[in-house]
Design a protein around this motif. Structure first.
Motif: not given
Lengths: 396, 470
Positions: A264, A269, A280-281, A300-301, A303-305, A307-312, B48, B51, B91, B94-95, B100-101, B115, B119
């Motif tokens: 965060l 960023l 990505r992904g 939780g925040f 995690r969702d952020f 994953r929204a940016r396509h990280y595992r 955060h 941000r 991608p 995996i998602l 939410i995606i 989304m 969050l």
């Protein structure tokens, strides 16, 4: 520390050759296991190139020595293996004394100019017979795999960090060149044919080597909470290293261990902004279970952020108790990394979705067998991934 | 730009008004997403939140020829071209199953609100009011009204939040300050009670808990001491560093209100002590075990869920060792947020302390089902509702089948029982009686003329130390 200033040429010889050897210890162990289980006889020639002194272990020496085994390619059911320490092993069926003699002659000829440096010939080239010599071969394979770069020293009697020494270390870290402490650990995927290929590589900063340089005689991990605090600083430096354009341009799938706070933070960023779309992904973020529990709302925040940016997201280092305490279904995590120990072999716990499991610390064939028997395909450890094969100096 | 204690209208508000006016007069369509961060529950929005929201909105703005406006009240507004739902790819390998995606998230600005809501929902009293979507020029007047209100409103600046969790050196200083603090400041005592509905006997004392207030003090600061420490890792380190001090204080305090003061030990409530796993290996703990055995006091050790999570194998070893010594194990500091991701029941503790939060009353049905499942796993007869400082907590707990409580509200009820039973209570208030019962130094009990009753030694409702108090 000398290993950084004068890198061993064996590592530099790595490249494609090293990559091709990545899963050879596991494949060889598998073959040995098969001969034991079925009673199938196999002949073995073991060329111990790891015994060569450094003047005789330049890349061209190693390549030519490997070529010296070419005559054995004519042997029945011949298979060739390379170990992380550069040893070469050929396994075949039936008698091939003439071919073996040709190989031995070629090796002797290769080093004929350096008789005083050359090890005893019968130690440089050894013969084994399977399944009789299975135990001896397993032992040699285990010795061939170097320790993980961040394993604590067995002789370590270092002092724990205090708040005062941690504060000083954080100050030092702000200006230290940490790139030389960057290391990679392979996460390997078991293919259908039993071979292993790279899935991704985890980028880490070696805390042990970092301590040896910045805080000698201190064990950074002795106080787990202070070490976690320190990881915030390490995260910042690691993210800065990874955000360099030249680093990401050539990067393949990789993993990075971060704290929730680091995900965060502005540094992440910036890293996220620099990450090419093709990755990505394909970036795995490893989380410490204690960090997750420290701030469930923040987790939780994050995690969702993420994953929204396509990280595992991967939860790291779980024992059976930790695995039960943090069910993947509740935490919403993509992957779970089990830290192999005998406790896993002793438990009856089921792995509901083996495709989401990574077995780490797979340093023995027992760990490998345990995971594969349960459908796990992702492994990290000495058996599948000789981690020191690429000591890449200042590059990540 | 500050005017006194107010923030003057910034360039963002003016630019937002101008932009809305401009797009209201052009035929081309725009979409506006307003993220009302000002509607989050304080202390949110934290840095955060701002941000990450800015990054997500900015990302969409870049893809859709848009602009992000960050307003003085914390709200953020994205105005951009509408997207093309379903176009392009992300991608999905995996998602694809992520709730939410979707494939168009990065392509359609209208996909942003779900989304963003997901969050922020933990900190949003009403997630449905967290975002608004406007289409320009059709909704121009509504969006213009919103912008005009933001331009006209008075905004009080909030103090900048330190994101660095406090420097390590500060933790060092505050650790020393806690060690030097007066006994009464650093040692806490609380009473746990059990409500017995079937016998109509009301509230019965279950245990007296002693804990070192160090981490709490470090997080809030002491008068004249270094700035507070917010880093949870440093706070856990401080907790461990104070174990020895806590054990020494407990074992060596022989006068009242110490737990080993002379009295009738047979009916004393059980002694609970908060320690880290490392603290169980200290010589002071061995001494405490010995003192409890000699004084015939039943002992329980409270370990935080965080400590247990950091080393579950170590927790199991400690638990088994304690059980062999006849000591119960209590898992402490379990929040409902932790229950959403963890299964503490797998740790096999004797009691579980659930932190009360007003948010427990407003969980959505899904989260509430999960909570009920967790409560059932732990066992309702093993749960203590912690922080029962008001009637709402007590009522919530009772309605969920919980019968064990700890907190100011039940301390007041116990005080009421003592006042009723005490012949010297004519001039005592309930709050005075509760404060004296919680005091850990003799001075804090000045004015009480019935210390046996205050300490539970002669309490008519004391529970014999038989494990769960049943």
């Amino acid at each position: 520390m000398s290993s950084f200033s004068t890198p061993d040429p064996r590592s530099a010889a790595g490249g494609d050759l090293a990559r091709s050897r990545m899963d050879d210890p596991a494949r060889l162990l598998t073959l040995i296991g098969e001969t034991v289980n079925t009673g199938t006889a196999r002949e073995v020639l073991w060329l111990s190139l790891s015994m060569l002194p450094r003047p005789l272990a330049e890349p061209h020496h190693l390549r030519l020595a490997g070529d010296a085994l070419a005559p054995l390619e004519a042997a029945d059911r011949m298979r060739k293996f390379g170990l992380p320490n550069d040893d070469q092993i050929v396994v075949w069926r039936g008698a091939a004394n003439e071919l073996v003699a040709q190989c031995e002659a070629l090796v002797r000829h290769l080093f004929a100019d350096e008789p005083t440096l050359l090890p005893e010939p019968d130690r440089l080239v050894q013969r084994f017979r399977l399944p009789v010599d299975a135990a001896r071969m397993r032992e040699k394979i285990a010795r061939s795999v170097p320790p993980e770069p961040d394993e604590p020293s067995a002789l370590s009697v270092a002092a724990a960090l205090t708040l005062a020494t941690l504060a000083a270390l954080e100050d030092n870290l702000a200006s230290a060149n940490v790139a030389r402490f960057a290391r990679r650990r392979d996460i390997c995927m078991c293919n259908d044919d039993g071979s292993f290929g790279p899935a991704w590589e985890t980028r880490i900063l070696s805390s042990r080597e970092l301590a040896e340089t910045l805080k000698p005689d201190h064990d950074l991990r002795a106080d787990p909470w202070l070490f976690r605090r320190l990881t915030r600083s390490l995260d910042r430096r690691m993210l800065a290293l990874l955000s360099a354009p030249e680093e990401l341009r050539s990067a393949g799938p990789f993993g990075i261990n971060l704290t929730i706070g680091s995900i965060l933070a502005p540094d992440f960023l910036r890293f996220d902004e620099a990450l090419p779309g093709r990755l990505r992904g394909h970036v795995v973020i490893g989380l410490d279970p204690a960090d997750v529990m420290t701030d469930p709302a923040g987790f939780g925040f994050a995690r969702d952020f993420a994953r929204a940016r396509h990280y595992r997201l991967l939860l790291r280092g779980l024992s059976p108790a930790g695995f039960a305490l943090l069910p993947r279904g509740r935490s919403g995590i993509d992957l779970v990394q089990l830290r192999w120990s005998q406790a896993w072999a002793d438990t009856e716990m089921a792995l509901d979705d083996p495709s989401t499991i990574v077995v780490s610390g797979a340093d023995t064939v027992a760990a490998l067998d345990w995971g594969r028997a349960r459908g796990v395909r992702l492994f990290q450890g000495r058996v599948v991934s000789p981690a020191t094969r690429r000591n890449t100096g200042h590059r990540l | 730009m500050h005017l006194g204690n107010q923030i003057a209208p910034s360039l963002s508000e003016h630019m937002l008004v101008d932009t809305i006016d401009r797009f209201g007069r052009t035929p081309s369509s725009r979409v506006a997403v307003v993220l009302h961060l000002s509607r989050l529950r304080p202390p949110a929005p934290r840095p955060h939140h701002r941000r990450v929201a800015r990054a997500l909105l900015q990302d969409t703005a870049q893809r859709h020829d848009g602009q992000v406006f960050v307003l003085r009240n914390g709200d953020q507004v994205l105005i951009c071209l509408p997207g093309v739902p379903g176009a392009g790819t992300v991608p999905r390998r995996i998602l694809h199953d992520h709730p939410i995606i979707g494939s168009s998230t990065r392509l359609d600005p209208r996909a942003l609100p779900p989304m963003l809501i997901r969050l922020m929902q933990i900190d949003a009293p009403d997630p449905t009011r967290l975002t608004s979507i406007f289409t320009l020029p059709a909704d121009q007047s509504h969006l213009a009204a919103y912008a005009a209100a933001r331009l006209a409103e008075t905004v009080t600046p909030s103090s900048p939040e330190d994101e660095g969790f406090g420097p390590t050196a500060a933790a060092n200083a505050i650790g020393r300050a806690i060690q030097a603090a007066p006994h009464a400041h650093r040692l806490h005592r609380q009473t746990g009670v059990m409500v017995s509905l079937s016998t109509m006997s009301g509230f019965r004392q279950l245990f007296a808990e002693y804990d070192m207030a160090g981490p709490g003090i470090a997080a809030t600061g002491l008068p004249g001491s270094p700035p507070p420490v917010r880093d949870p890792f440093l706070l856990r380190h401080l907790a461990g560093a104070l174990d020895q001090l806590l054990l020494q204080t407990i074992v060596n305090t022989v006068r009242r209100p110490g737990p080993f003061a002379p009295g009738n030990a047979a009916i004393r409530p059980r002694l609970h002590i908060n320690l880290t796993l490392a603290g169980l290996g200290l010589p002071g703990f061995t001494a405490l075990l010995e003192r409890c055995r000699n004084a015939r006091i039943s002992l329980a050790v409270e370990v935080s869920l965080l400590d247990a999570s950091a080393d579950p194998d170590g927790f199991f070893r400690a638990r088994d060792r304690l059980h062999r010594s006849g000591v119960d194990v209590v898992l402490d500091q379990i929040t409902h947020l932790a229950l959403a991701i963890a299964a503490p029941a797998t740790l096999g503790a004797d009691l579980y302390k659930l932190d009360w939060s007003p948010r427990l009353r407003t969980l959505d049905p899904h989260d509430h089902d999960g909570l009920r499942r967790s409560l059932a796993e732990m066992g309702l007869d093993r749960i203590v509702l912690l922080g029962a400082n008001g009637e709402d907590a007590l009522l919530w707990g009772l309605s969920h089948g919980i019968r064990r409580f700890q907190g100011r509200h039940v301390a007041i009820i116990l005080a009421a029982e003592r006042v009723l039973a005490c012949p010297h209570s004519a001039g005592c208030s309930l709050a005075q009686c509760a404060d004296r019962a919680a005091a850990t130094d003799p001075e804090g009990r000045n004015g009480c003329l019935n210390l046996d009753l205050l300490d539970g030694i002669t309490s008519p409702q004391a529970v014999p130390p038989d494990g769960l108090g049943q």
